[in-house]
Design an enzyme around this catalytic site. Structure first.
Site, PDB file in Angstrom:
ATOM      1  N   PRO A 227      58.119  42.384  -9.648  1.00 57.33           N
ATOM      2  CA  PRO A 227      57.193  41.438  -8.828  1.00 57.33           C
ATOM      3  C   PRO A 227      55.852  41.279  -9.759  1.00 57.33           C
ATOM      4  O   PRO A 227      55.176  40.552  -9.723  1.00 57.33           O
ATOM      5  CB  PRO A 227      56.735  41.677  -7.438  1.00 57.33           C
ATOM      6  N   GLU A 245      54.830  47.746  -8.494  1.00 57.27           N
ATOM      7  CA  GLU A 245      53.816  48.135  -7.612  1.00 57.27           C
ATOM      8  C   GLU A 245      52.587  47.499  -7.814  1.00 57.27           C
ATOM      9  O   GLU A 245      51.708  47.396  -8.631  1.00 57.27           O
ATOM     10  CB  GLU A 245      53.532  49.973  -7.641  1.00 57.27           C
ATOM     11  N   LYS A 262      55.239  55.798  -2.799  1.00 61.00           N
ATOM     12  CA  LYS A 262      55.506  57.172  -3.020  1.00 61.00           C
ATOM     13  C   LYS A 262      56.605  57.623  -2.060  1.00 61.00           C
ATOM     14  O   LYS A 262      56.675  57.555  -0.968  1.00 61.00           O
ATOM     15  CB  LYS A 262      54.218  57.955  -2.378  1.00 61.00           C
TER      16      LYS A 262
END
Length: 445
Positions: A227, A245, A262
């Site tokens: 994305p 991210e 994470k």
């Protein structure tokens, strides 16, 4: 100011193909920006930092660039207008660029830097944007008609074979497994000594290449479906992002959100095995502990420039699935103080906590000591700001950088006292092996 908006009638609509047609234009940049793709080119002006030197360039009437003698810093490069009613989603004209990990870390520690560009902000008032499958040309510049004619001529020209890409040396790990084990052990020694709670230990994969990295882009974007994918070309430097991210989303009314990743598990072709991998990640107390450490760090980073009491954590331990891996993702939100320049906020919060560790400054010092080479753009950020201060910036993971003939790709993960060396080493390859394997298909026979 009147904005020119014209539809582009294109035979090909693949983004990499469009970029290859525009390859000769200064400051060529692309952002996937979730579902709001944008291509920028020929910025009105740009600020670039390389080898510790800042260069401020202004575009002239002939569409060339001249060095400006005055000094200008990042926060002075653009003046944001008061927040307005939100326009259409995505980029609306403003700043597009990137900040390297090396540049961001240098604001707080002494570290080495790659010779390539370390920071770039371009002021883009002419750009292409995809809306409902159709590409449009936007510009509010006096030279809008000239730029419109230029890009149409470029789209009519056949693509040059000069952009062909080949690896002359395969891209492979700079570290052996024993090298990784040694660095991992040193990290855990630092944790036991109380220096840190977590270190994001990463390793570099290097190669030698000729031609344009851009020629590979479409295959990487199809492979990863990321994305926050992107691309930037600056002279002999290319940056190809396949990042999943988000770092910071600057929204209307000074709202901010960050979504740290994470926790990682591999995807599997077998649906049952894939679901087991997903459930294993969701139930992992180790990954939850790592995730909470980074959430706390980012809450602290945002709180410096946020209104009192506005920092919230609406999402913890959400599992997001990408083409190669499952990730554990949380979300932190806040409201930016009205007197704070969003660029100041961005630079202060970088590098992101998910790719440093905790506490951040000591983590970055340990990273500098152990990793053996500067990260360059990897683990920096790429994105944009609109003129009202809204915008989105990613974390540059799953990203390839090429400077002259040197190519690098990095991968890593968070190390805590509960980490297992073999599992962490494997996680590096879970994240990057598909990209690495694809990259090496361009090896020269």
């Amino acid at each position: 100011m009147t904005v020119m908006k014209r539809p582009l009638h294109l035979q090909q609509t693949e983004i990499a193909s469009l970029l290859l047609h525009l390859n000769s234009l200064t400051g060529l940049v692309f952002l996937q920006d979730q579902q709001h793709p944008v291509i920028g080119f020929l910025p009105q002006a740009y600020l670039q930092v390389q080898n510790g030197q800042s260069h401020f360039m202004q575009r002239n009437e002939q569409l060339g660039y001249q060095v400006q003698e005055q000094t200008i810093n990042c926060t002075d490069f653009i003046a944001f207008a008061p927040t307005r009613e939100p326009a259409d989603a995505g980029f609306q004209g403003g700043i597009i660029g990137f900040v390297s990990y090396d540049f961001a870390a240098q604001q707080q520690i002494q570290n080495q830097s790659k010779e390539q560009p370390a920071l770039y902000f371009g002021r883009y008032r002419s750009y292409l944007k995809q809306e409902q499958g159709q590409w449009y040309f936007y510009s509010d510049e006096a030279q809008a008609e000239q730029l419109w004619q230029l890009i149409n001529r470029l789209f009519m020209q056949p693509l040059s074979t000069e952009a062909d890409f080949q690896l002359t040396q395969p891209c492979q790990a700079r570290w052996s497994r024993q090298d990784y084990q040694h660095a991992f052990t040193q990290v855990q020694d630092y944790i036991r000594a109380g220096d840190c709670y977590q270190i994001n230990l990463t390793q570099e994969f290097t190669g030698v290449a000729q031609g344009e990295l851009l020629a590979t882009a479409q295959q990487f974007w199809q492979l990863t479906n990321a994305p926050y994918a992107g691309y930037l070309k600056l002279d002999g430097f290319e940056l190809l992002s396949c990042s999943p991210e988000l770092f910071i989303d600057f929204q209307a009314d000074r709202k901010m959100s960050t979504r740290p990743i994470k926790g990682t598990m591999p995807r599997h072709a077998d649906p049952q095995q894939d679901e087991q991998s997903r459930q294993q990640l969701a139930a992992s107390q180790k990954d939850q502990a790592e995730n909470v450490m980074i959430v706390d760090l980012l809450r602290n980073d945002l709180s410096v420039y946020a209104e009192n009491g506005s920092v919230k954590t609406p999402i913890l331990f959400e599992i997001e699935s990408f083409n190669q891996v499952h990730h554990m993702v949380s979300e932190v939100t806040a409201i930016l103080k009205p007197e704070v320049n969003p660029i100041e906020m961005l630079l202060s919060a970088l590098p992101g906590g998910s790719i440093t560790g905790a506490p951040k400054i000591r983590a970055m010092q340990i990273i500098e000591e152990l990793e053996g080479a500067p990260r360059g753009a990897y683990c920096g950020s790429m994105g944009y700001f609109n003129l009202d201060g809204t915008g989105r910036w990613n974390i540059l993971i799953r990203s390839i950088q090429k400077y002259q003939d040197q190519l690098s790709l990095w991968a890593g993960g968070g190390i805590t006292i509960a980490s297992d060396s073999d599992a962490e080493y494997q996680e590096c390859f879970d994240k990057v092996s598909a990209m690495l394997n694809l990259l090496n298909t361009w090896q020269k026979p």
